[in-house]
Design a protein around this motif. Structure first.
Motif, PDB file in Angstrom:
ATOM      1  N   LEU A 189       6.366   5.870   7.434  1.00 27.88           N
ATOM      2  CA  LEU A 189       6.055   4.585   6.813  1.00 27.88           C
ATOM      3  C   LEU A 189       6.954   3.479   7.351  1.00 27.88           C
ATOM      4  O   LEU A 189       6.487   2.352   7.588  1.00 27.88           O
ATOM      5  CB  LEU A 189       6.185   4.672   5.294  1.00 27.88           C
ATOM      6  N   GLU A 190       8.227   3.785   7.554  1.00 26.99           N
ATOM      7  CA  GLU A 190       9.138   2.774   8.095  1.00 26.99           C
ATOM      8  C   GLU A 190       8.705   2.356   9.497  1.00 26.99           C
ATOM      9  O   GLU A 190       8.746   1.164   9.834  1.00 26.99           O
ATOM     10  CB  GLU A 190      10.569   3.318   8.112  1.00 26.99           C
ATOM     11  N   TRP A 191       8.291   3.313  10.313  1.00 27.46           N
ATOM     12  CA  TRP A 191       7.798   2.984  11.651  1.00 27.46           C
ATOM     13  C   TRP A 191       6.514   2.159  11.561  1.00 27.46           C
ATOM     14  O   TRP A 191       6.340   1.171  12.277  1.00 27.46           O
ATOM     15  CB  TRP A 191       7.530   4.276  12.432  1.00 27.46           C
ATOM     16  N   PHE A 192       5.638   2.549  10.651  1.00 28.18           N
ATOM     17  CA  PHE A 192       4.376   1.840  10.458  1.00 28.18           C
ATOM     18  C   PHE A 192       4.626   0.392  10.048  1.00 28.18           C
ATOM     19  O   PHE A 192       4.017  -0.544  10.574  1.00 28.18           O
ATOM     20  CB  PHE A 192       3.562   2.561   9.372  1.00 28.18           C
ATOM     21  N   LEU A 193       5.544   0.204   9.102  1.00 25.58           N
ATOM     22  CA  LEU A 193       5.910  -1.146   8.665  1.00 25.58           C
ATOM     23  C   LEU A 193       6.456  -1.974   9.825  1.00 25.58           C
ATOM     24  O   LEU A 193       6.104  -3.148   9.993  1.00 25.58           O
ATOM     25  CB  LEU A 193       6.951  -1.076   7.544  1.00 25.58           C
ATOM     26  N   LYS A 194       7.326  -1.365  10.620  1.00 29.71           N
ATOM     27  CA  LYS A 194       7.935  -2.069  11.743  1.00 29.71           C
ATOM     28  C   LYS A 194       6.879  -2.551  12.730  1.00 29.71           C
ATOM     29  O   LYS A 194       6.912  -3.710  13.193  1.00 29.71           O
ATOM     30  CB  LYS A 194       8.928  -1.138  12.452  1.00 29.71           C
ATOM     31  N   GLU A 195       5.925  -1.675  13.042  1.00 32.02           N
ATOM     32  CA  GLU A 195       4.889  -2.036  14.005  1.00 32.02           C
ATOM     33  C   GLU A 195       3.994  -3.152  13.463  1.00 32.02           C
ATOM     34  O   GLU A 195       3.687  -4.124  14.177  1.00 32.02           O
ATOM     35  CB  GLU A 195       4.047  -0.800  14.345  1.00 32.02           C
ATOM     36  N   ILE A 196       3.566  -3.017  12.225  1.00 35.27           N
ATOM     37  CA  ILE A 196       2.677  -4.028  11.639  1.00 35.27           C
ATOM     38  C   ILE A 196       3.406  -5.349  11.452  1.00 35.27           C
ATOM     39  O   ILE A 196       2.882  -6.431  11.764  1.00 35.27           O
ATOM     40  CB  ILE A 196       2.108  -3.520  10.300  1.00 35.27           C
ATOM     41  N   ALA A 235      13.890  -5.455   9.735  1.00 35.92           N
ATOM     42  CA  ALA A 235      14.733  -6.474  10.366  1.00 35.92           C
ATOM     43  C   ALA A 235      14.456  -6.531  11.869  1.00 35.92           C
ATOM     44  O   ALA A 235      13.705  -5.728  12.410  1.00 35.92           O
ATOM     45  CB  ALA A 235      16.200  -6.161  10.104  1.00 35.92           C
ATOM     46  N   ASP A 236      15.100  -7.506  12.516  1.00 32.01           N
ATOM     47  CA  ASP A 236      15.011  -7.644  13.976  1.00 32.01           C
ATOM     48  C   ASP A 236      13.572  -7.769  14.462  1.00 32.01           C
ATOM     49  O   ASP A 236      13.147  -7.101  15.413  1.00 32.01           O
ATOM     50  CB  ASP A 236      15.699  -6.463  14.671  1.00 32.01           C
ATOM     51  N   LEU A 237      12.813  -8.625  13.807  1.00 33.27           N
ATOM     52  CA  LEU A 237      11.419  -8.839  14.189  1.00 33.27           C
ATOM     53  C   LEU A 237      11.331  -9.890  15.293  1.00 33.27           C
ATOM     54  O   LEU A 237      12.212 -10.736  15.431  1.00 33.27           O
ATOM     55  CB  LEU A 237      10.611  -9.294  12.972  1.00 33.27           C
ATOM     56  N   PRO A 238      10.271  -9.862  16.091  1.00 36.13           N
ATOM     57  CA  PRO A 238      10.124 -10.846  17.176  1.00 36.13           C
ATOM     58  C   PRO A 238       9.900 -12.254  16.651  1.00 36.13           C
ATOM     59  O   PRO A 238       9.468 -12.448  15.509  1.00 36.13           O
ATOM     60  CB  PRO A 238       8.907 -10.334  17.950  1.00 36.13           C
ATOM     61  N   SER A 277       5.940  -6.467  13.039  1.00 40.93           N
ATOM     62  CA  SER A 277       6.241  -7.093  14.331  1.00 40.93           C
ATOM     63  C   SER A 277       5.085  -7.983  14.767  1.00 40.93           C
ATOM     64  O   SER A 277       5.288  -9.112  15.234  1.00 40.93           O
ATOM     65  CB  SER A 277       6.503  -6.025  15.393  1.00 40.93           C
ATOM     66  N   PHE A 278       3.867  -7.492  14.617  1.00 36.18           N
ATOM     67  CA  PHE A 278       2.701  -8.303  14.952  1.00 36.18           C
ATOM     68  C   PHE A 278       2.591  -9.510  14.020  1.00 36.18           C
ATOM     69  O   PHE A 278       2.342 -10.634  14.453  1.00 36.18           O
ATOM     70  CB  PHE A 278       1.428  -7.461  14.881  1.00 36.18           C
ATOM     71  N   HIS A 279       2.778  -9.258  12.724  1.00 37.37           N
ATOM     72  CA  HIS A 279       2.684 -10.351  11.752  1.00 37.37           C
ATOM     73  C   HIS A 279       3.754 -11.414  12.006  1.00 37.37           C
ATOM     74  O   HIS A 279       3.506 -12.612  11.813  1.00 37.37           O
ATOM     75  CB  HIS A 279       2.828  -9.799  10.323  1.00 37.37           C
ATOM     76  N   ALA A 280       4.941 -10.981  12.433  1.00 38.32           N
ATOM     77  CA  ALA A 280       6.012 -11.941  12.717  1.00 38.32           C
ATOM     78  C   ALA A 280       5.613 -12.854  13.878  1.00 38.32           C
ATOM     79  O   ALA A 280       5.904 -14.055  13.865  1.00 38.32           O
ATOM     80  CB  ALA A 280       7.304 -11.203  13.039  1.00 38.32           C
TER      81      ALA A 280
END
Length: 299
Positions: free
Chosen positions: A64-71, A91-94, A73-76
């Motif tokens: 879930l943490e990986w899934f959140l990071k990927e989604i 954290a550390d989003l683009p 990142s796109f939303h950011a």
């Protein structure tokens, strides 16, 4: 939704406007929980290192943490988290691809973000409760095929589908909880003199008394139960509810579980956000600015 567009609203801090958003978020959360209830617990999704396919690629954390990071990142990149009511779990989003929008100055600068707590209570308490019916049905199916013991429980392997819905639920709960900042700011501006002494003394109990409306909370819980009970039913082709279709364990969602989610987690955490925000409300202001605030509405 047009009513959520801070760029177009005359008074985004109107309590009636805020209330309308919170009421709609109830629907969003209930419907997302109904979708999550279709899948088993899938406990491996929430355990760091439990999905070998991720660890083999050097990816740390849970599914879930990986899934959140990927989604996220796109939303950011689409500047979602520049909005006043959006808070990422990772954290550390683009950086956004688009230039930032210029929002009106509504909230005082603050660093209140309780998403870690939301993620914790959701994965530890809400998912097992909401997914119980699907988990038990899966166990019965596996036992009918001779699978017993640990292998019969909790996992239907629908990690992608379940995580997609988890993200939707988490983002909706996060928005709902952090909207407490708007509630706190609205009430502060209405009666700043009532709040300022308790902010200065960091008296959290008194601040909570100023913002807490127990009668409103009880109305909310009654409304939520009615909604969840209605949505938990099956409906016929004509659009009418099928009588008693939500009884005897056949409800599409655990109605008591939905109410308890609000009563035990969402509401208390929202109040924490409101108080934490108020504690920071005078930060960076001079004595003169605080004095101006004090007489801005109460005179």
């Amino acid at each position: 939704m047009l009513s959520q567009n801070c760029m177009l609203l005359r008074d985004p801090l109107s309590l009636d406007h805020i209330r309308s958003i919170l009421v709609r978020l109830e629907d969003t959360i209930i419907f997302a929980l109904i979708e999550r209830a279709q899948y088993a617990h899938n406990a491996k999704m929430y355990v760091s290192g439990a999905i070998s396919e991720l660890t083999e690629k050097g990816i740390e954390g849970s599914w879930l943490e990986w899934f959140l990071k990927e989604i996220e990142s796109f939303h950011a990149k689409a500047r979602r988290y520049t909005s006043l009511d959006e808070y990422p779990f990772t954290a550390d989003l683009p950086e956004p691809v688009l230039p930032p929008l210029v929002f009106p100055k509504i909230l005082h600068p603050n660093d209140v973000n309780v998403n870690r707590s939301i993620l914790s209570f959701y994965t530890r308490f809400i998912v097992p409760r909401i997914s119980q019916r699907a988990t038990l049905a899966l166990s019965a199916l596996k036992r009918s095929k001779g699978v017993v013991g640990e292998d019969e429980c909790e996992d239907d392997a629908n990690y992608g589908s379940a995580a997609t819905i988890d993200v939707e639920v988490l983002q909706a709960i996060s928005k709902r909880v952090h909207y407490g900042k708007f509630v706190a700011e609205s009430k502060f501006r209405e009666h700043p003199n009532a709040f300022i002494p308790h902010i200065r003394s960091r008296n959290r109990a008194e601040l909570e008394e100023l913002i807490m409306r127990r009668d409103v909370v009880q109305k909310l819980l009654r409304r939520l139960r009615k909604k969840a009970t209605t949505y938990a039913q099956e409906f016929g082709p004509d659009g009418d509810a099928i009588a008693n279709s939500h009884l005897n364990g056949n409800a599409k969602v655990d109605v008591d579980g939905v109410v308890e989610l609000y009563e035990n987690y969402i509401i208390p955490l929202t109040i924490e956000v409101e108080v934490d925000y108020l504690i920071q409300r005078l930060d960076g202001l001079s004595e003169g600015e605080v004095a101006e605030l004090a007489k801005s509405r109460d005179t």
